[in-house]
Motif scaffolding. Structure first.
Motif, short mmCIF file in Angstrom:
data_model
loop_
_atom_site.label_atom_id
_atom_site.label_comp_id
_atom_site.label_asym_id
_atom_site.label_seq_id
_atom_site.Cartn_x
_atom_site.Cartn_y
_atom_site.Cartn_z
N HIS A 1 -40.94 -22.96 -20.84
CA HIS A 1 -42.09 -23.22 -20.41
C HIS A 1 -42.87 -24.41 -21.03
N ASP A 2 -41.90 -25.37 -21.59
CA ASP A 2 -42.53 -26.64 -22.03
C ASP A 2 -42.03 -27.78 -20.99
N VAL A 3 -41.37 -27.33 -20.00
CA VAL A 3 -40.96 -28.33 -18.85
C VAL A 3 -41.92 -28.30 -17.56
N CYS A 4 -42.60 -29.46 -17.08
CA CYS A 4 -43.41 -29.13 -15.98
C CYS A 4 -42.73 -29.43 -14.54
N PHE A 5 -42.75 -28.30 -14.03
CA PHE A 5 -42.21 -28.29 -12.56
C PHE A 5 -43.39 -28.31 -11.68
N GLY A 6 -42.75 -29.12 -10.36
CA GLY A 6 -43.76 -29.10 -9.22
C GLY A 6 -43.33 -28.59 -7.99
N LEU A 7 -43.81 -28.69 -6.86
CA LEU A 7 -43.41 -28.44 -5.67
C LEU A 7 -43.68 -29.74 -4.83
N HIS A 8 -42.46 -30.19 -4.47
CA HIS A 8 -42.47 -31.34 -3.50
C HIS A 8 -42.32 -30.95 -2.10
N VAL A 9 -43.64 -30.75 -1.54
CA VAL A 9 -43.90 -30.28 -0.34
C VAL A 9 -42.82 -31.16 0.84
N THR A 10 -42.08 -30.57 1.38
CA THR A 10 -40.88 -31.41 2.44
C THR A 10 -41.30 -30.82 3.63
N LEU A 11 -41.82 -31.71 4.78
CA LEU A 11 -41.76 -31.34 5.87
C LEU A 11 -40.87 -32.26 7.05
N THR A 12 -40.18 -33.12 6.20
CA THR A 12 -39.25 -34.13 6.97
C THR A 12 -37.94 -34.18 6.03
N SER A 13 -36.92 -34.69 7.00
CA SER A 13 -35.60 -34.56 6.60
C SER A 13 -35.14 -35.85 6.98
N GLU A 14 -35.31 -36.87 6.08
CA GLU A 14 -34.72 -38.42 6.61
C GLU A 14 -33.26 -38.86 6.37
N TRP A 15 -32.56 -37.97 5.79
CA TRP A 15 -30.99 -38.46 5.82
C TRP A 15 -30.58 -38.13 6.85
N ASP A 16 -29.29 -38.98 7.28
CA ASP A 16 -28.58 -38.85 8.49
C ASP A 16 -27.63 -37.77 8.54
N ALA A 17 -26.73 -37.70 7.13
CA ALA A 17 -25.70 -37.02 7.23
C ALA A 17 -26.07 -35.52 6.50
N ILE A 18 -27.21 -35.37 6.12
CA ILE A 18 -27.63 -34.12 5.55
C ILE A 18 -29.07 -34.01 6.12
N LYS A 19 -29.11 -32.42 6.69
CA LYS A 19 -30.58 -32.15 7.25
C LYS A 19 -30.94 -30.81 6.67
N TRP A 20 -32.21 -30.65 6.56
CA TRP A 20 -32.52 -29.56 6.01
C TRP A 20 -33.92 -28.91 6.87
N GLY A 21 -34.17 -27.59 6.99
CA GLY A 21 -35.06 -27.18 7.65
C GLY A 21 -36.13 -26.41 6.93
N PRO A 22 -37.02 -25.64 7.59
CA PRO A 22 -38.10 -24.95 6.70
C PRO A 22 -37.45 -23.63 5.92
N VAL A 23 -38.37 -23.12 4.91
CA VAL A 23 -38.05 -22.04 4.26
C VAL A 23 -38.27 -20.89 5.08
N SER A 24 -39.50 -21.07 5.75
CA SER A 24 -40.44 -19.75 6.55
C SER A 24 -39.57 -19.70 7.68
N LYS A 25 -40.17 -18.87 8.50
CA LYS A 25 -39.72 -18.46 9.85
C LYS A 25 -40.65 -18.70 10.72
N ASP A 26 -40.73 -19.15 12.15
CA ASP A 26 -41.55 -19.00 13.02
C ASP A 26 -42.55 -20.41 12.81
N VAL A 27 -42.15 -21.35 12.69
CA VAL A 27 -42.53 -22.64 12.42
C VAL A 27 -41.99 -23.60 13.40
N ALA A 28 -42.06 -23.23 14.87
CA ALA A 28 -41.27 -24.22 15.56
C ALA A 28 -41.92 -25.23 15.67
#
Length: 136
Positions: A1-28
């Motif tokens: 509990h002495d470490v500060c964690f945050g959410l790095h909200v991600t809605l882009t995937s800028e790398w060419d070799a690695i891609k990622w998508g959403p955690v939720s469904k139905d966000v076409a």
């Protein structure tokens, strides 16, 4: 509990070799035809539905909390809304407040840098003004 964690909200995937998508469904409206986030935030202009973006943010936050992380702040990956979508940027600020999180604006201090001077000196001067444990 002495470490500060945050959410790095991600809605882009800028790398060419690695891609990622959403955690939720139905966000076409947030993804390309291949099902991944777009490489650039400009892709979202005019097509992002704030409701979908907030649904995805909530899913990302819930996943982290379900994994046991105590999330205390939120920031935006690549300033996704900061530059091009002020309505979404404000919605993320409001979302963070509603969730009891700090919204950390990591882009604003970068815009204040005078690139004719040493950027490291600039950041050191900014950080010297804060006490340990204080949010910037």
């Amino acid at each position: 509990h002495d470490v500060c964690f945050g959410l790095h909200v991600t809605l882009t995937s800028e790398w060419d070799a690695i891609k990622w998508g959403p955690v939720s469904k139905d966000v076409a409206g947030l993804v390309t035809e291949q099902g991944y986030f777009p490489a650039e935030s400009q892709w979202h202009i005019g097509c992002v539905v704030i409701k979908e973006a907030l649904k995805e943010c909530k899913a990302q936050l819930s996943k982290l909390r379900d994994l046991g992380f105590r999330i205390t702040y939120l920031d935006e990956h690549m300033g996704v809304a900061y530059y091009h979508m002020p309505e979404l940027h404000q919605a993320l600020i409001d979302f963070a407040k509603h969730e009891g999180l700090y919204h950390v604006d990591v882009i604003k201090p970068l815009r204040e840098i005078d690139l004719s001077h040493d950027a490291l000196i600039h950041f050191k001067q900014r950080l010297d003004g804060y006490n340990d444990g204080e949010f910037i």
